[in-house]
Design a protein around this motif. Structure first.
Motif, PDB file in Angstrom:
ATOM      1  N   GLU A 187       0.840  -1.211   0.000  1.00 19.47           N
ATOM      2  CA  GLU A 187       0.000   0.000   0.000  1.00 19.47           C
ATOM      3  C   GLU A 187       0.874   1.258   0.000  1.00 19.47           C
ATOM      4  O   GLU A 187       0.582   2.233  -0.702  1.00 19.47           O
ATOM      5  CB  GLU A 187      -0.933  -0.028   1.216  1.00 19.47           C
ATOM      6  CG  GLU A 187      -2.024  -1.070   1.028  1.00 19.47           C
ATOM      7  CD  GLU A 187      -2.869  -1.316   2.263  1.00 19.47           C
ATOM      8  OE1 GLU A 187      -3.940  -1.924   2.117  1.00 19.47           O
ATOM      9  OE2 GLU A 187      -2.454  -0.933   3.380  1.00 19.47           O
ATOM     10  N   HIS A 188       1.934   1.228   0.774  1.00 18.66           N
ATOM     11  CA  HIS A 188       2.842   2.389   0.813  1.00 18.66           C
ATOM     12  C   HIS A 188       3.502   2.576  -0.560  1.00 18.66           C
ATOM     13  O   HIS A 188       3.618   3.698  -1.056  1.00 18.66           O
ATOM     14  CB  HIS A 188       3.895   2.175   1.899  1.00 18.66           C
ATOM     15  CG  HIS A 188       4.675   3.402   2.233  1.00 18.66           C
ATOM     16  ND1 HIS A 188       4.199   4.413   3.049  1.00 18.66           N
ATOM     17  CD2 HIS A 188       5.906   3.808   1.846  1.00 18.66           C
ATOM     18  CE1 HIS A 188       5.109   5.371   3.140  1.00 18.66           C
ATOM     19  NE2 HIS A 188       6.162   5.026   2.417  1.00 18.66           N
ATOM     20  N   HIS A 221      -4.116  -1.312  -7.401  1.00 18.66           N
ATOM     21  CA  HIS A 221      -4.300   0.043  -6.862  1.00 18.66           C
ATOM     22  C   HIS A 221      -4.510   1.085  -7.962  1.00 18.66           C
ATOM     23  O   HIS A 221      -4.708   2.261  -7.662  1.00 18.66           O
ATOM     24  CB  HIS A 221      -3.094   0.443  -6.009  1.00 18.66           C
ATOM     25  CG  HIS A 221      -3.141  -0.147  -4.634  1.00 18.66           C
ATOM     26  ND1 HIS A 221      -2.751  -1.432  -4.350  1.00 18.66           N
ATOM     27  CD2 HIS A 221      -3.565   0.370  -3.457  1.00 18.66           C
ATOM     28  CE1 HIS A 221      -2.905  -1.682  -3.066  1.00 18.66           C
ATOM     29  NE2 HIS A 221      -3.394  -0.610  -2.505  1.00 18.66           N
ATOM     30  N   PRO A 268       1.082   8.255  -8.146  1.00 22.19           N
ATOM     31  CA  PRO A 268       1.184   9.642  -8.645  1.00 22.19           C
ATOM     32  C   PRO A 268       2.310   9.849  -9.671  1.00 22.19           C
ATOM     33  O   PRO A 268       2.312  10.851 -10.385  1.00 22.19           O
ATOM     34  CB  PRO A 268       1.479  10.455  -7.378  1.00 22.19           C
ATOM     35  CG  PRO A 268       1.113   9.582  -6.240  1.00 22.19           C
ATOM     36  CD  PRO A 268       1.296   8.174  -6.698  1.00 22.19           C
ATOM     37  N   ALA A 311       2.269   1.730  -3.436  1.00 20.11           N
ATOM     38  CA  ALA A 311       1.271   2.277  -4.373  1.00 20.11           C
ATOM     39  C   ALA A 311       1.095   3.779  -4.145  1.00 20.11           C
ATOM     40  O   ALA A 311       0.963   4.550  -5.105  1.00 20.11           O
ATOM     41  CB  ALA A 311      -0.056   1.541  -4.212  1.00 20.11           C
ATOM     42  N   GLU A 312       1.105   4.214  -2.870  1.00 19.27           N
ATOM     43  CA  GLU A 312       0.973   5.656  -2.581  1.00 19.27           C
ATOM     44  C   GLU A 312       2.098   6.453  -3.248  1.00 19.27           C
ATOM     45  O   GLU A 312       1.897   7.577  -3.678  1.00 19.27           O
ATOM     46  CB  GLU A 312       1.038   5.907  -1.063  1.00 19.27           C
ATOM     47  CG  GLU A 312      -0.285   5.708  -0.369  1.00 19.27           C
ATOM     48  CD  GLU A 312      -0.115   5.722   1.150  1.00 19.27           C
ATOM     49  OE1 GLU A 312       0.795   6.392   1.654  1.00 19.27           O
ATOM     50  OE2 GLU A 312      -0.900   5.028   1.815  1.00 19.27           O
ATOM     51  N   ILE A 313       3.283   5.853  -3.302  1.00 20.81           N
ATOM     52  CA  ILE A 313       4.413   6.559  -3.922  1.00 20.81           C
ATOM     53  C   ILE A 313       4.325   6.483  -5.451  1.00 20.81           C
ATOM     54  O   ILE A 313       4.518   7.476  -6.148  1.00 20.81           O
ATOM     55  CB  ILE A 313       5.762   5.944  -3.463  1.00 20.81           C
ATOM     56  CG1 ILE A 313       5.929   6.102  -1.956  1.00 20.81           C
ATOM     57  CG2 ILE A 313       6.933   6.587  -4.206  1.00 20.81           C
ATOM     58  CD1 ILE A 313       7.123   5.326  -1.390  1.00 20.81           C
ATOM     59  N   SER A 315      11.102   7.828   2.543  1.00 19.24           N
ATOM     60  CA  SER A 315      10.179   7.642   3.664  1.00 19.24           C
ATOM     61  C   SER A 315      10.470   6.298   4.305  1.00 19.24           C
ATOM     62  O   SER A 315      11.082   5.422   3.695  1.00 19.24           O
ATOM     63  CB  SER A 315       8.719   7.698   3.176  1.00 19.24           C
ATOM     64  OG  SER A 315       8.525   6.741   2.143  1.00 19.24           O
TER      65      SER A 315
END
Ligand SMILES: C[S@@+](CC[C@H](N)C(=O)[O-])C[C@H]1O[C@@H](n2cnc3c(N)ncnc32)[C@H](O)[C@@H]1O
Length: 284
Positions: A78-79, A111, A86, A81-83, A226
Motif C-alpha cells: 500500500e505504501h 491500486h 502519482p 502504491a501511494e508513492i 520515507s
C-alpha cells in the motif's frame, strides 16, 4: 503468439530490437529466444549467469509467495502504491527489477484505476526462472528471466523502475530509465525483523547499503524518501519459517540460531522498510 510490450525489449546479446516470430523473440542478428508456454521469455545469456540456477531457489520463491499471500506485507504494497501511482502518467512503463514472484506488481495493478491499469505497461524481470514462472501465475504482464547487470530493455524506455529488496545495478537502471524517470528502492531498515534476528544471531548488526551514495555516483538525483514501520500479527511457526526462507537469514545463521528460530511460535515481528526515490536527470 501474443507477447506484450515488445517495443521496450532488446536483445541481451547485442541490444538490437526484438520482434515476435512464431513462438520466439528474434533480433536482426539472428539471436532467438523461446517464449515459454507460461508466457515469459528467458533473456538471460550465459554471460549473465554466475551459477547454473541463479537467483532465488524454487523453495525460496514458494515460501515468499505463501508468506505474501497471507497479507503480512500488505502495508508495504500500500505504501508502495501511494508513492508510485502519482508518478505514472498516461501509458507509463513500469519495470520491476528483481520482481520475485510478482506480488508487488500485482498489488500495484490493483491500486490503479481501470483505465490507468489498462494503459500502464508492466514489465517484471528476475534472474530466477522459478520466480518468473510463479509471477506469470499472478497477473498478465511482460515477464522476463533477466539480470539487473544486463537489462534487456531499450535505453530510455522506462518511466519508473522498482528495486524492492533487490540487488541494484545503478548504471544499468539509469540506462533503462527515460530522462526524468524515477528509480524507487525499498530496503530493510535497522529494526526490520529484529525479533527474529535477535534469536538467529549472537549479536545483531545492520549493514547500511549506502544506496544514496551509489545512486548519486551513478548520476541520479536524490528524491524523496520515507520509512514505513509496523508490527505484523503474531506469526505461527510455519509463517516464521516461510519468512526466514524468503530472506538471506537461513543461509547466514548458524545451525544453533536456526534451531532456536524453529522453536518460535506466535511472534509478532517488526517490519521497517526504507523507500528511496532517485531521478534520472531530465537533461544529460
Ligand atoms: C529478496 S528477493 C525480492 C523479490 C521481490 N522484489 C519482493 O520484494 O518480493 C530478491 C530477488 O532478486 C533476484 N535477483 C538476485 N540477483 C539478481 C540479478 N542480478 N538480477 C535480477 N534479479 C536478481 C532474486 O532471484 C530474488 O527474486
Amino acid at each position: 503468439m501474443h507477447f506484450r510490450h515488445i517495443e521496450q525489449l532488446c536483445c541481451p546479446l547485442d541490444q538490437s530490437a526484438l520482434v515476435v516470430s512464431g513462438k520466439q523473440l528474434c533480433c536482426a542478428s539472428g539471436h532467438s529466444f523461446d517464449i515459454a508456454r507460461q508466457g515469459y521469455v528467458n533473456l538471460l545469456g550465459a554471460q549473465d549467469k554466475r551459477s547454473r540456477d541463479p537467483g532465488d531457489s524454487k523453495a525460496m520463491v514458494a515460501a515468499r509467495r505463501d508468506f505474501l499471500n497471507q497479507g503480512h506485507y500488505l502495508p508495504i504494497a500500500e505504501h508502495l502504491a501511494e508513492i508510485v501511482v502519482p508518478l505514472l502518467g498516461n501509458s507509463a512503463v513500469i519495470a520491476d527489477a528483481g520482481c520475485g514472484e510478482g506480488y508487488y506488481l500485482q498489488q500495484l495493478r490493483e491500486h490503479l484505476d481501470p483505465s490507468t491499469a489498462a494503459a500502464t505497461k508492466m514489465i517484471g524481470f528476475d534472474i530466477s526462472k522459478w520466480a518468473v514462472q510463479a509471477a506469470t501465475r499472478r497477473l498478465e504482464a511482460t515477464w522476463l528471466v533477466a539480470s539487473n547487470r544486463n537489462i534487456p530493455l531499450a535505453p530510455n524506455s522506462v518511466d519508473c523502475l522498482l528495486s524492492l529488496f533487490g540487488f541494484p545495478v545503478f548504471e544499468a537502471f539509469s540506462t533503462a530509465l527515460k530522462p526524468g524517470g524515477t528509480a524507487l528502492f525499498a530496503s530493510a531498515g535497522p529494526q526490520h525483523l529484529i525479533e527474529l534476528r535477535e534469536v538467529l544471531y549472537p549479536s545483531v548488526r545492520h549493514s547500511d547499503s549506502a544506496l544514496a551514495k551509489q545512486a548519486v555516483d551513478a548520476g541520479f538525483l536524490e528524491g524523496e524518501s520515507s520509512t514505513l514501520a509496523f508490527t505484523t500479527a503474531p506469526l505461527s511457526q510455519p509463517e516464521i519459517h516461510q519468512l526466514l526462507t524468503m530472506t538471506p537469514h537461513l543461509f547466514r545463521a548458524s545451525h544453533e540460531g536456526k534451531a532456536r528460530a524453529a522453536q518460535l511460535q506466535n511472534v509478532a515481528v517488526t517490519v521497517e522498510v526504507r523507500f528511496q526515490q532517485f531521478h534520472k536527470p531530465a537533461q544529460p
